[in-house]
Design a protein around this motif. Structure first.
Motif, PDB file in Angstrom:
ATOM      1  N   GLY A 402       0.786  -1.229   0.000  1.00 26.80           N
ATOM      2  CA  GLY A 402       0.000   0.000   0.000  1.00 26.80           C
ATOM      3  C   GLY A 402       0.812   1.270   0.000  1.00 26.80           C
ATOM      4  N   GLN A 403       2.123   1.174  -0.270  1.00 27.84           N
ATOM      5  CA  GLN A 403       2.974   2.366  -0.269  1.00 27.84           C
ATOM      6  C   GLN A 403       2.747   3.190  -1.542  1.00 27.84           C
ATOM      7  OE1 GLN A 403       5.042   3.418   2.367  1.00 27.84           O
ATOM      8  NE2 GLN A 403       3.709   1.851   3.271  1.00 27.84           N
ATOM      9  N   PRO A 404       3.000   4.493  -1.471  1.00 24.91           N
ATOM     10  CA  PRO A 404       2.779   5.343  -2.646  1.00 24.91           C
ATOM     11  C   PRO A 404       3.632   4.922  -3.833  1.00 24.91           C
ATOM     12  CG  PRO A 404       3.048   6.678  -0.666  1.00 24.91           C
ATOM     13  CD  PRO A 404       3.407   5.277  -0.281  1.00 24.91           C
ATOM     14  N   LEU A 405       3.055   5.022  -5.012  1.00 27.55           N
ATOM     15  CA  LEU A 405       3.752   4.787  -6.266  1.00 27.55           C
ATOM     16  C   LEU A 405       3.971   6.142  -6.950  1.00 27.55           C
ATOM     17  CD1 LEU A 405       1.708   1.658  -7.403  1.00 27.55           C
ATOM     18  CD2 LEU A 405       4.041   1.698  -6.477  1.00 27.55           C
ATOM     19  N   PRO A 406       4.827   6.211  -7.965  1.00 20.38           N
ATOM     20  CA  PRO A 406       5.126   7.516  -8.574  1.00 20.38           C
ATOM     21  C   PRO A 406       3.900   8.301  -9.008  1.00 20.38           C
ATOM     22  CG  PRO A 406       6.713   5.887  -9.324  1.00 20.38           C
ATOM     23  CD  PRO A 406       5.704   5.144  -8.501  1.00 20.38           C
ATOM     24  N   HIS A 407       2.892   7.627  -9.559  1.00 19.39           N
ATOM     25  CA  HIS A 407       1.736   8.370 -10.065  1.00 19.39           C
ATOM     26  C   HIS A 407       0.900   8.994  -8.953  1.00 19.39           C
ATOM     27  CE1 HIS A 407      -0.001   4.327  -9.288  1.00 19.39           C
ATOM     28  NE2 HIS A 407      -1.107   4.994  -9.016  1.00 19.39           N
ATOM     29  N   HIS A 408       1.049   8.524  -7.718  1.00 24.26           N
ATOM     30  CA  HIS A 408       0.240   9.071  -6.620  1.00 24.26           C
ATOM     31  C   HIS A 408       0.607  10.516  -6.285  1.00 24.26           C
ATOM     32  CE1 HIS A 408      -0.768   4.766  -5.360  1.00 24.26           C
ATOM     33  NE2 HIS A 408      -1.928   5.348  -5.553  1.00 24.26           N
ATOM     34  N   GLN A 409       1.816  10.958  -6.649  1.00 27.41           N
ATOM     35  CA  GLN A 409       2.210  12.339  -6.356  1.00 27.41           C
ATOM     36  C   GLN A 409       1.713  13.316  -7.418  1.00 27.41           C
ATOM     37  OE1 GLN A 409       6.614  13.253  -7.477  1.00 27.41           O
ATOM     38  NE2 GLN A 409       6.542  11.041  -7.089  1.00 27.41           N
ATOM     39  N   CYS A 410       1.142  12.794  -8.501  1.00 28.17           N
ATOM     40  CA  CYS A 410       0.775  13.605  -9.662  1.00 28.17           C
ATOM     41  C   CYS A 410      -0.559  14.333  -9.478  1.00 28.17           C
ATOM     42  CB  CYS A 410       0.630  12.704 -10.891  1.00 28.17           C
ATOM     43  SG  CYS A 410       2.144  11.901 -11.430  1.00 28.17           S
ATOM     44  N   SER A 411      -0.828  15.253 -10.412  1.00 26.03           N
ATOM     45  CA  SER A 411      -2.198  15.667 -10.688  1.00 26.03           C
ATOM     46  C   SER A 411      -2.821  14.545 -11.504  1.00 26.03           C
ATOM     47  CB  SER A 411      -2.226  16.975 -11.491  1.00 26.03           C
ATOM     48  OG  SER A 411      -1.799  18.055 -10.692  1.00 26.03           O
ATOM     49  N   ILE A 412      -3.847  13.916 -10.942  1.00 28.00           N
ATOM     50  CA  ILE A 412      -4.455  12.741 -11.573  1.00 28.00           C
ATOM     51  C   ILE A 412      -5.729  13.193 -12.278  1.00 28.00           C
ATOM     52  CG2 ILE A 412      -5.443  10.459 -11.144  1.00 28.00           C
ATOM     53  CD1 ILE A 412      -3.594  10.324  -8.639  1.00 28.00           C
ATOM     54  N   HIS A 413      -5.749  13.067 -13.590  1.00 26.13           N
ATOM     55  CA  HIS A 413      -6.844  13.588 -14.416  1.00 26.13           C
ATOM     56  C   HIS A 413      -7.841  12.470 -14.716  1.00 26.13           C
ATOM     57  CE1 HIS A 413      -4.476  17.225 -14.985  1.00 26.13           C
ATOM     58  NE2 HIS A 413      -3.452  16.464 -15.322  1.00 26.13           N
ATOM     59  N   LEU A 414      -9.072  12.653 -14.256  1.00 28.79           N
ATOM     60  CA  LEU A 414     -10.113  11.658 -14.477  1.00 28.79           C
ATOM     61  C   LEU A 414     -11.196  12.230 -15.381  1.00 28.79           C
ATOM     62  CD1 LEU A 414     -10.474  10.283 -10.823  1.00 28.79           C
ATOM     63  CD2 LEU A 414      -8.896   9.556 -12.629  1.00 28.79           C
ATOM     64  N   ASN A 415     -11.819  11.357 -16.146  1.00 28.58           N
ATOM     65  CA  ASN A 415     -12.792  11.757 -17.176  1.00 28.58           C
ATOM     66  C   ASN A 415     -12.137  12.640 -18.227  1.00 28.58           C
ATOM     67  OD1 ASN A 415     -14.869  10.318 -15.951  1.00 28.58           O
ATOM     68  ND2 ASN A 415     -15.529  12.083 -14.724  1.00 28.58           N
ATOM     69  N   CYS A 416     -10.891  12.333 -18.516  1.00 27.25           N
ATOM     70  CA  CYS A 416     -10.109  13.134 -19.466  1.00 27.25           C
ATOM     71  C   CYS A 416      -9.542  12.271 -20.593  1.00 27.25           C
ATOM     72  CB  CYS A 416      -8.969  13.855 -18.743  1.00 27.25           C
ATOM     73  SG  CYS A 416      -9.528  15.091 -17.560  1.00 27.25           S
ATOM     74  N   GLU A 417     -10.296  11.252 -20.987  1.00 24.35           N
ATOM     75  CA  GLU A 417      -9.845  10.411 -22.093  1.00 24.35           C
ATOM     76  C   GLU A 417      -9.877  11.139 -23.428  1.00 24.35           C
ATOM     77  OE1 GLU A 417     -11.256   7.396 -19.040  1.00 24.35           O
ATOM     78  OE2 GLU A 417     -11.831   9.388 -19.708  1.00 24.35           O
ATOM     79  N   ALA A 418     -10.769  12.142 -23.555  1.00 28.88           N
ATOM     80  CA  ALA A 418     -10.921  12.837 -24.829  1.00 28.88           C
ATOM     81  C   ALA A 418     -11.468  14.235 -24.584  1.00 28.88           C
ATOM     82  CB  ALA A 418     -11.857  12.054 -25.760  1.00 28.88           C
ATOM     83  N   THR A 419     -11.144  15.167 -25.475  1.00 31.40           N
ATOM     84  CA  THR A 419     -11.580  16.558 -25.298  1.00 31.40           C
ATOM     85  C   THR A 419     -13.096  16.693 -25.395  1.00 31.40           C
ATOM     86  OG1 THR A 419     -11.111  16.920 -27.647  1.00 31.40           O
ATOM     87  CG2 THR A 419      -9.430  17.612 -26.080  1.00 31.40           C
ATOM     88  N   HIS A 420     -13.757  15.799 -26.130  1.00 29.17           N
ATOM     89  CA  HIS A 420     -15.210  15.933 -26.237  1.00 29.17           C
ATOM     90  C   HIS A 420     -15.890  15.691 -24.898  1.00 29.17           C
ATOM     91  CE1 HIS A 420     -15.361  11.453 -26.599  1.00 29.17           C
ATOM     92  NE2 HIS A 420     -16.561  11.606 -26.065  1.00 29.17           N
ATOM     93  N   LEU A 421     -15.245  14.929 -24.001  1.00 28.45           N
ATOM     94  CA  LEU A 421     -15.805  14.731 -22.659  1.00 28.45           C
ATOM     95  C   LEU A 421     -15.770  16.032 -21.860  1.00 28.45           C
ATOM     96  CD1 LEU A 421     -14.227  11.286 -21.700  1.00 28.45           C
ATOM     97  CD2 LEU A 421     -16.578  11.724 -22.433  1.00 28.45           C
ATOM     98  N   LEU A 422     -14.699  16.807 -22.021  1.00 26.62           N
ATOM     99  CA  LEU A 422     -14.606  18.093 -21.332  1.00 26.62           C
ATOM    100  C   LEU A 422     -15.666  19.051 -21.868  1.00 26.62           C
ATOM    101  CD1 LEU A 422     -10.713  18.597 -21.292  1.00 26.62           C
ATOM    102  CD2 LEU A 422     -12.143  17.236 -19.757  1.00 26.62           C
ATOM    103  N   HIS A 423     -15.846  19.043 -23.179  1.00 25.27           N
ATOM    104  CA  HIS A 423     -16.856  19.919 -23.777  1.00 25.27           C
ATOM    105  C   HIS A 423     -18.259  19.513 -23.340  1.00 25.27           C
ATOM    106  CE1 HIS A 423     -18.673  22.661 -26.631  1.00 25.27           C
ATOM    107  NE2 HIS A 423     -19.415  21.673 -27.098  1.00 25.27           N
ATOM    108  N   GLN A 424     -18.505  18.228 -23.260  1.00 31.56           N
ATOM    109  CA  GLN A 424     -19.815  17.743 -22.822  1.00 31.56           C
ATOM    110  C   GLN A 424     -20.096  18.165 -21.385  1.00 31.56           C
ATOM    111  OE1 GLN A 424     -20.537  13.513 -23.582  1.00 31.56           O
ATOM    112  NE2 GLN A 424     -21.571  13.337 -21.609  1.00 31.56           N
ATOM    113  N   ALA A 425     -19.097  18.057 -20.522  1.00 31.08           N
ATOM    114  CA  ALA A 425     -19.266  18.468 -19.124  1.00 31.08           C
ATOM    115  C   ALA A 425     -19.547  19.961 -19.036  1.00 31.08           C
ATOM    116  CB  ALA A 425     -18.013  18.108 -18.326  1.00 31.08           C
ATOM    117  N   PHE A 426     -18.849  20.751 -19.853  1.00 32.34           N
ATOM    118  CA  PHE A 426     -19.062  22.202 -19.902  1.00 32.34           C
ATOM    119  C   PHE A 426     -20.485  22.525 -20.363  1.00 32.34           C
ATOM    120  CE2 PHE A 426     -19.169  25.650 -23.100  1.00 32.34           C
ATOM    121  CZ  PHE A 426     -19.024  26.753 -22.271  1.00 32.34           C
ATOM    122  N   THR A 427     -20.937  21.856 -21.399  1.00 33.38           N
ATOM    123  CA  THR A 427     -22.253  22.140 -21.970  1.00 33.38           C
ATOM    124  C   THR A 427     -23.364  21.911 -20.945  1.00 33.38           C
ATOM    125  OG1 THR A 427     -21.459  21.534 -24.174  1.00 33.38           O
ATOM    126  CG2 THR A 427     -23.844  21.570 -23.838  1.00 33.38           C
TER     127      THR A 427
END
Length: 587
Positions: A402-427
Motif C-alpha cells: 500500500g505504499q505510494p507509487l510515482p503516479h500518486h504524487q501527480c495531478s491525476i486527471h479523471l474523465n479526461c480520455e478525450a476533449t469531447h468529454l470536457l466539452h460535454q461536461a461544460f455544456t
C-alpha cells in the motif's frame, strides 16, 4: 487509527454531521503582530484589506521600504484562498488553492521565504491520466520531466505525437519566456500616453518597454503565437497532436478554473497562464507546499512581520474612509474602529472593493458599470477528502504494502480520455446542471508530505468542474444538491479506482456559492474574474484602471482581480506595492 476516526466521525451518516467541526487555522500564528504591537493602532501609513497571499506580499514590500503597514483580515486564518485548515480532526487540507508554481521567483528571493519556513515539494512525474477501457489492463498516460520516458508514455497512443511533443514544449516555452516580463510591471496606461501630464506620459512610456521586449522576443513567430492566445485550445492541440488522451490532458490546463470549453476561443491563454511558473528553476513545474498552502501564506506573513508590519486576523473592514478631497484616508472596521492611513490597498476582489467597500458616489458611473459587468462565472467545486488508504487505480494498481507509487504524487486527471468529454461536461453546466461526468483533478499531497494526515491515511484534493453558480430552475445549492454532486464525483472516481468510496472518512464540499461566501471569491471564481482576453492586461479590472490605481486617489487594487490575474503568483501584490510606494514618496 483509521477505524477509530471513522467511528468517531460517525461514518455512514449524512455528510452534514461533519459540519459542526471547528475550522482551526491549521498552523500557528493566525494573528501576527510586527514588532512589539499588542493592539491595533489608530494610524498607519498604509492599510492592506485582506491577508490573501497578494495582500501579504504587498505589505511585506511596503514595510521593507519603511512604510508603516497593517494588514486586516476578516477570517480567523491568514492566506485568503491559500490556507491550511484542519477540517477533519488530524487531517490538514489546502482547503482552496492546493498547488504552487506561479509565485514569482523575485518574491522567493527578495522576501527570503525559505528563511521564513517555506519548503516546496516538487513533483516528478507530475501528471497521470488513467483511462477507462474494456480490457484487463487499462492504459494510462504518465508525464514527467524526463523527456525520454514521457515520449515512451505518449508513444502508447501515437508515435507521431511522441516525436512532436518536445517541439511543442519548446514552442510553448518560447511564448512563456517572451511574455514573462509583462507579469512584473503595470500595464501601459494608454490614456496617459495621449492626454496625461508630463509625469504620467513618462510613466506610460516606461511601461511600454516590457511590451516592446515581448514583441521583439516573439519575432517572426508572432502570428503563430497570436493564434495560441486567441484560438480555442482544441484547435491548437489538433495542429500538434492526434491522440485524444494527450490532447485532453493538456487541455485541462486551458479550462481549469474557467467556465470554458476546449472549443472556447481564447482558452489557449489560460493554458499559457498555467505553464508560466517555475519551481526551483524548472519552468512549468508544479509542487506541493510542505504543511499545505497555508504554510506559504505564513512564510510571507512572517517576512512582513519581521520587517515590522502588523497583521491581524478577525478584523473585518466595513468601508474605506474618504477625506473631503476624495482621497482614501483609511478604513472603518465592522466593530466601529477606524484606522487612518495615507494609502489603502485592497486584496479583496474588484466587486467587493468598489461595489461594497467604497462609497459609490465617489466612483465614476462608467467605472462602476464596468466592475458590475466583469465576468466572474466559475465552474469549480472543490472537494477535500480524508481517506484511510491510497486509491488503487485499475490502470496502475497499488502494491501489496500500500505504499505510494510515482503516479500518486501527480495531478491525476479523471474523465479526461478525450476533449469531447470536457466539452460535454461544460455544456451541461451552461444549462444549469452540474456535469454528470465532471472533469476531475485529483491530488494527494500527503504522499510527499505525510504530516498532513494520520499514519496510513491521506488527504485528497478534488478540483472538479463543471458546476454552475446558479442551478437550473432556481434550485438552491442546499445540502442535498451538494451531496448529490459529490456522490457523482465519487462514483466517477470509483470507476477508475474501486474501493475509493469505502476509504472515505470525511469530506468538505465547496460549491461556487461556498467559495464566494467563505473566501470572498466573486461567483466562486478562483481568479477574482475570468482570464479571458477581454479581461486581461489593459482591461483588468477595467480599461484605464489596469495600473493598480483606482478612481479614488490613495486606493489601490492589489489582488487577483488586477493585472496579471489569478493563481498564487504574488505579482499583483508586488506590482501594486511598487506603484503605491511611488505615490507615497510624492505625497
Amino acid at each position: 487509527m483509521a477505524a477509530g476516526l471513522r467511528a468517531w466521525l460517525g461514518m455512514g451518516c449524512p455528510s452534514h454531521w461533519l459540519r459542526g467541526w471547528h475550522l482551526s487555522p491549521g498552523l500557528p500564528g493566525a494573528r501576527l503582530h510586527g514588532g512589539a504591537a499588542d493592539r491595533l493602532r489608530q494610524e498607519y501609513d498604509a492599510v492592506v484589506i485582506g491577508a490573501g497571499h497578494n495582500g501579504l506580499v504587498a505589505a511585506a514590500y511596503l514595510q521593507r521600504a519603511g512604510v508603516r503597514t497593517v494588514v486586516l483580515e476578516k477570517r480567523h486564518v491568514l492566506g485568503g484562498a491559500a490556507v491550511t485548515e484542519e477540517i477533519v480532526p488530524g487531517f490538514k487540507f489546502s482547503r482552496a488553492s492546493y498547488l504552487l508554481s506561479l509565485l514569482r521567483p523575485q518574491i522567493y528571493a527578495e522576501l527570503e521565504l525559505q528563511q521564513h519556513g517555506l519548503r516546496v515539494l516538487p513533483r516528478d512525474p507530475y501528471s497521470f491520466t488513467p483511462l477507462l477501457e474494456d480490457r484487463s489492463s487499462p492504459r494510462s498516460l504518465l508525464l514527467g520531466h524526463d523527456m525520454t520516458q514521457t515520449q515512451q508514455q505518449i508513444a502508447q497512443f501515437s508515435q507521431k505525437d511522441a516525436q512532436a511533443y518536445p517541439e511543442y514544449e519548446a514552442f510553448m516555452g518560447g511564448l512563456v519566456l517572451a511574455l514573462d516580463p509583462l507579469l512584473d510591471a503595470p500595464p501601459v496606461d494608454t490614456a496617459a500616453l495621449g492626454q496625461g501630464s508630463l509625469l504620467q506620459r513618462l510613466r506610460a512610456l516606461q511601461a511600454l518597454r516590457p511590451l516592446l521586449r515581448a514583441g521583439l522576443a516573439l519575432g517572426w513567430q508572432l502570428p503563430r503565437y497570436y493564434e495560441v492566445l486567441t484560438a480555442p485550445i482544441s484547435k491548437i492541440l489538433d495542429q500538434w497532436f492526434e491522440s485524444e488522451p494527450l490532447k485532453a490532458t493538456l487541455a485541462t490546463d486551458a479550462v481549469i478554473g474557467a467556465m470554458a470549453s476546449p472549443h472556447t476561443p481564447g482558452s489557449g491563454y489560460v493554458l499559457l497562464h498555467h505553464v508560466m511558473g517555475e519551481l526551483e528553476g524548472r519552468r512549468g513545474a508544479w509542487g506541493y507546499v510542505a504543511g499545505g498552502m497555508g504554510a506559504l501564506s505564513q512564510a510571507i506573513a512572517h517576512a512582513a512581520a519581521a520587517q515590522g508590519a502588523h497583521i491581524f486576523a478577525e478584523k473585518a473592514v466595513c468601508h474605506v474612509l474618504l477625506g473631503g478631497d476624495g482621497r482614501a484616508q483609511g478604513v472603518a472596521l465592522q466593530d466601529g474602529t477606524e484606522v487612518r492611513s495615507k494609502l489603502v490597498l485592497s486584496n479583496a476582489s474588484p466587486q467587493i472593493t468598489f461595489l461594497e467597500l467604497t462609497p459609490q458616489e465617489q466612483l465614476p458611473k462608467d467605472f462602476v458599470q464596468r466592475i458590475r459587468q466583469v465576468d466572474t462565472c466559475s465552474p469549480v467545486t472543490k472537494i477535500n477528502v480524508a481517506v484511510d488508504r491510497l486509491p488503487s487505480f485499475l490502470a496502475a494498481p497499488n502494491t501489496r504494502d500500500g505504499q505510494p507509487l510515482p503516479h500518486h504524487q501527480c495531478s491525476i486527471h479523471l474523465n479526461c480520455e478525450a476533449t469531447h468529454l470536457l466539452h460535454q461536461a461544460f455544456t451541461e453546466a451552461t444549462h444549469g446542471h452540474p456535469s454528470s461526468r465532471p472533469m476531475i483533478e485529483l491530488c494527494i499531497p500527503s504522499v510527499l508530505d505525510p504530516g498532513l494526515a494520520p499514519q496510513g491515511c491521506h488527504v485528497v484534493s478534488l478540483f472538479t468542474q463543471y458546476t454552475p453558480f446558479k442551478l437550473a430552475g432556481g434550485q438552491p445549492w442546499d445540502e442535498h444538491a451538494r451531496n448529490a454532486y459529490a456522490d457523482t464525483v465519487f462514483d466517477c472516481i470509483e470507476a477508475y479506482a474501486p474501493g475509493f468510496k469505502a476509504s472515505v472518512i470525511g469530506r468538505d464540499i465547496l460549491t461556487p456559492p461556498d467559495l464566494e461566501r467563505i473566501f470572498g471569491l466573486p461567483g466562486g471564481n478562483i481568479f477574482h474574474g475570468g482570464m479571458s482576453l477581454d479581461q486581461l492586461y489593459f482591461a483588468r479590472p477595467a480599461p484605464s484602471y489596469s495600473g493598480y490605481r483606482s478612481p479614488v486617489p490613495g486606493l489601490y487594487l492589489c489582488g487577483s482581480g488586477a493585472h496579471p490575474g489569478g493563481g498564487v503568483m504574488g505579482a499583483a501584490g508586488r506590482n501594486a506595492a511598487q506603484v503605491a510606494l511611488e505615490d507615497f514618496r510624492h505625497l
